[in-house]
Design a protein around this motif. Structure first.
Motif, PDB file in Angstrom:
ATOM      1  N   UNK A 193       9.335  41.252  44.645  1.00  0.00           N
ATOM      2  CA  UNK A 193       8.234  41.519  45.396  1.00  0.00           C
ATOM      3  C   UNK A 193       8.745  42.624  46.461  1.00  0.00           C
ATOM      4  N   UNK A 194       9.895  42.320  47.113  1.00  0.00           N
ATOM      5  CA  UNK A 194      10.632  43.210  48.103  1.00  0.00           C
ATOM      6  C   UNK A 194      10.934  44.707  47.578  1.00  0.00           C
ATOM      7  N   UNK A 195      11.360  44.696  46.254  1.00  0.00           N
ATOM      8  CA  UNK A 195      11.679  46.003  45.820  1.00  0.00           C
ATOM      9  C   UNK A 195      10.508  46.692  45.550  1.00  0.00           C
ATOM     10  N   UNK A 196       9.234  46.069  44.965  1.00  0.00           N
ATOM     11  CA  UNK A 196       8.027  46.712  44.769  1.00  0.00           C
ATOM     12  C   UNK A 196       7.396  47.371  46.058  1.00  0.00           C
ATOM     13  N   UNK A 197       7.161  46.381  47.176  1.00  0.00           N
ATOM     14  CA  UNK A 197       6.775  46.890  48.527  1.00  0.00           C
ATOM     15  C   UNK A 197       7.497  48.121  48.829  1.00  0.00           C
ATOM     16  N   UNK A 234      -3.433  51.133  45.648  1.00  0.00           N
ATOM     17  CA  UNK A 234      -4.249  50.432  44.618  1.00  0.00           C
ATOM     18  C   UNK A 234      -3.605  50.598  43.111  1.00  0.00           C
ATOM     19  N   UNK A 235      -3.725  51.850  42.626  1.00  0.00           N
ATOM     20  CA  UNK A 235      -3.041  52.234  41.675  1.00  0.00           C
ATOM     21  C   UNK A 235      -1.565  51.494  41.136  1.00  0.00           C
ATOM     22  N   UNK A 236      -0.857  51.772  42.211  1.00  0.00           N
ATOM     23  CA  UNK A 236       0.580  51.294  41.796  1.00  0.00           C
ATOM     24  C   UNK A 236       0.604  49.526  41.820  1.00  0.00           C
ATOM     25  N   UNK A 237      -0.226  49.040  42.614  1.00  0.00           N
ATOM     26  CA  UNK A 237      -0.373  47.668  42.457  1.00  0.00           C
ATOM     27  C   UNK A 237      -0.933  47.258  40.942  1.00  0.00           C
ATOM     28  N   UNK A 284       1.826  47.763  38.300  1.00  0.00           N
ATOM     29  CA  UNK A 284       2.825  46.694  38.420  1.00  0.00           C
ATOM     30  C   UNK A 284       2.394  45.416  38.035  1.00  0.00           C
ATOM     31  N   UNK A 285       1.020  45.147  38.125  1.00  0.00           N
ATOM     32  CA  UNK A 285       0.578  43.869  37.841  1.00  0.00           C
ATOM     33  C   UNK A 285       0.870  42.965  38.946  1.00  0.00           C
ATOM     34  N   UNK A 286       0.750  43.296  40.261  1.00  0.00           N
ATOM     35  CA  UNK A 286       0.954  42.893  41.400  1.00  0.00           C
ATOM     36  C   UNK A 286      -0.447  42.460  42.006  1.00  0.00           C
ATOM     37  N   UNK A 287      -0.390  41.652  43.040  1.00  0.00           N
ATOM     38  CA  UNK A 287      -1.747  41.531  43.821  1.00  0.00           C
ATOM     39  C   UNK A 287      -1.667  41.996  45.256  1.00  0.00           C
ATOM     40  N   UNK A 288      -2.848  42.603  45.728  1.00  0.00           N
ATOM     41  CA  UNK A 288      -2.818  42.855  46.965  1.00  0.00           C
ATOM     42  C   UNK A 288      -2.801  41.532  48.021  1.00  0.00           C
ATOM     43  N   UNK A 289      -2.269  41.773  49.131  1.00  0.00           N
ATOM     44  CA  UNK A 289      -2.254  40.743  49.972  1.00  0.00           C
ATOM     45  C   UNK A 289      -3.532  40.871  51.046  1.00  0.00           C
ATOM     46  N   UNK A 290      -4.095  42.172  51.185  1.00  0.00           N
ATOM     47  CA  UNK A 290      -4.943  42.557  52.092  1.00  0.00           C
ATOM     48  C   UNK A 290      -6.498  42.594  51.689  1.00  0.00           C
ATOM     49  N   UNK A 291      -6.384  42.820  50.222  1.00  0.00           N
ATOM     50  CA  UNK A 291      -7.943  43.035  49.930  1.00  0.00           C
ATOM     51  C   UNK A 291      -9.214  42.151  50.455  1.00  0.00           C
ATOM     52  N   UNK A 292      -8.820  40.942  50.239  1.00  0.00           N
ATOM     53  CA  UNK A 292      -9.773  39.767  50.478  1.00  0.00           C
ATOM     54  C   UNK A 292      -9.577  39.168  51.763  1.00  0.00           C
ATOM     55  N   UNK A 293      -8.342  39.658  52.301  1.00  0.00           N
ATOM     56  CA  UNK A 293      -7.772  38.932  53.737  1.00  0.00           C
ATOM     57  C   UNK A 293      -8.875  38.962  54.670  1.00  0.00           C
ATOM     58  N   UNK A 294      -9.040  37.741  55.424  1.00  0.00           N
ATOM     59  CA  UNK A 294     -10.176  37.490  56.336  1.00  0.00           C
ATOM     60  C   UNK A 294      -9.891  36.592  57.329  1.00  0.00           C
ATOM     61  N   UNK A 295      -8.837  36.905  58.216  1.00  0.00           N
ATOM     62  CA  UNK A 295      -8.438  35.873  59.177  1.00  0.00           C
ATOM     63  C   UNK A 295      -9.337  36.023  60.441  1.00  0.00           C
ATOM     64  N   UNK A 296      -9.061  35.121  61.430  1.00  0.00           N
ATOM     65  CA  UNK A 296      -9.758  35.180  62.387  1.00  0.00           C
ATOM     66  C   UNK A 296     -10.016  36.398  63.674  1.00  0.00           C
ATOM     67  N   UNK A 297      -8.701  36.952  63.493  1.00  0.00           N
ATOM     68  CA  UNK A 297      -8.652  38.265  64.274  1.00  0.00           C
ATOM     69  C   UNK A 297      -9.349  39.520  63.643  1.00  0.00           C
ATOM     70  N   UNK A 355       2.373  53.014  58.345  1.00  0.00           N
ATOM     71  CA  UNK A 355       1.884  52.294  56.957  1.00  0.00           C
ATOM     72  C   UNK A 355       2.287  51.039  56.782  1.00  0.00           C
ATOM     73  N   UNK A 356       1.320  50.044  56.607  1.00  0.00           N
ATOM     74  CA  UNK A 356       1.989  48.621  56.499  1.00  0.00           C
ATOM     75  C   UNK A 356       1.268  48.073  55.195  1.00  0.00           C
ATOM     76  N   UNK A 357       2.382  47.503  54.283  1.00  0.00           N
ATOM     77  CA  UNK A 357       1.804  47.189  53.133  1.00  0.00           C
ATOM     78  C   UNK A 357       2.353  45.800  52.740  1.00  0.00           C
ATOM     79  N   UNK A 358       1.532  44.927  52.097  1.00  0.00           N
ATOM     80  CA  UNK A 358       1.902  43.637  51.468  1.00  0.00           C
ATOM     81  C   UNK A 358       1.521  43.486  50.181  1.00  0.00           C
ATOM     82  N   UNK A 359       2.116  42.584  49.146  1.00  0.00           N
ATOM     83  CA  UNK A 359       1.857  42.480  47.679  1.00  0.00           C
ATOM     84  C   UNK A 359       2.545  41.144  47.508  1.00  0.00           C
TER      85      UNK A 359
END
Length: 262
Positions: free
Chosen positions: A16-20, A45-48, A51-64, A99-103
């Protein structure tokens, strides 16, 4: 809950670290004058997908935030300093872009961020970016057994203090594992010797972000993008690291250069 991971689990997180890290490098190369922020998000999005990875952001809905984030990349420009929601904006000469990216890869998360100047770079912007990178390295160096989370915070905040910058404590580093945001919270300033003891197997995202003129934030109408309250620019650097019995392992280090993923 604070989790400690086995050596095998930390080794598995490396993918995961190498991909990010590699994704951020690709995005950085693509962020030139005239590039639209939505094009950068589409590329991520295309790179995800490839790679067969998943986004950490797409459906992310925290309180803030307001509702699901809806994109796979945070794009913060100039006085937008965190959680920049991609929108139709073409980068201009001299823009300061973060740029901030998590996967997630094979069930494990990595999280990283970098800042850059598009086109012609001003000295103040380059200095601000360099300060966040120095603070990141100082925070990483403090992430050793025997220290506490406050030692990481102190090392980061000391860089800011020496530069005459005030530090916002609302958003900072955090635990990483199967999910993107876990305990413990690591503010970007603090007192040494305080907080949670650092132990082998603790995986953290350490992320100094500094604003040039204030420590106050305001929120855009999109409900996500955080801007400096006075319009001053900000920069952001982040790595996912693992505490070991020896020295920290930087999982999102750019392997091609050995330097920061920036």
């Amino acid at each position: 809950m604070i989790e400690l991971h086995t050596d095998q689990e930390v080794a598995e997180m490396a993918a995961a670290g190498e991909f990010v890290s590699s994704t951020l490098q690709t995005l950085k190369s693509s962020a030139v004058v005239g590039t639209d922020l939505l094009e950068l998000d589409a590329l991520a999005h295309d790179l995800i997908r490839r790679r067969g990875a998943e986004s950490c952001y797409l459906d992310y809905a925290p309180s803030f935030g307001t509702g699901p984030f809806g994109y796979v990349l945070c794009t913060s420009v100039n006085d937008a300093v965190l959680h920049g929601k991609p929108h139709s904006y073409r980068l201009r000469d001299g823009d300061l872009l973060s740029l901030d990216f998590a996967a997630t890869v094979d069930g494990w998360v990595a999280d990283s961020a970098l800042s850059m100047v598009v086109g012609t770079a001003g000295a103040d912007d380059l200095e601000l970016i360099e300060l966040t990178e120095r603070a990141l390295e100082a925070g990483i160096a403090a992430a050793v057994p025997g220290n506490k989370t406050g030692d990481i915070s102190y090392a980061i905040g000391n860089i800011a203090r020496e530069a005459g910058l005030s530090v916002n404590l609302e958003f900072g580093g955090h635990g990483v594992g199967r999910t993107m945001h876990g305990d413990p919270h690591i503010p970007n300033a603090g007192r040494p010797g305080r907080g949670f003891p650092l132990k082998p197997g603790l995986v953290l995202a350490i992320e100094p972000w500094f604003m040039r003129g204030t420590d106050k934030l305001r929120v855009d109408p999109d409900g996500w993008t955080l801007r400096s309250a006075d319009g001053s620019r900000g920069a952001h650097s982040e790595h996912t690291i693992a505490v070991t019995k020896d020295q920290p392992i930087v999982l999102t280090r750019n392997r091609a250069t050995g330097g920061p993923a920036a």
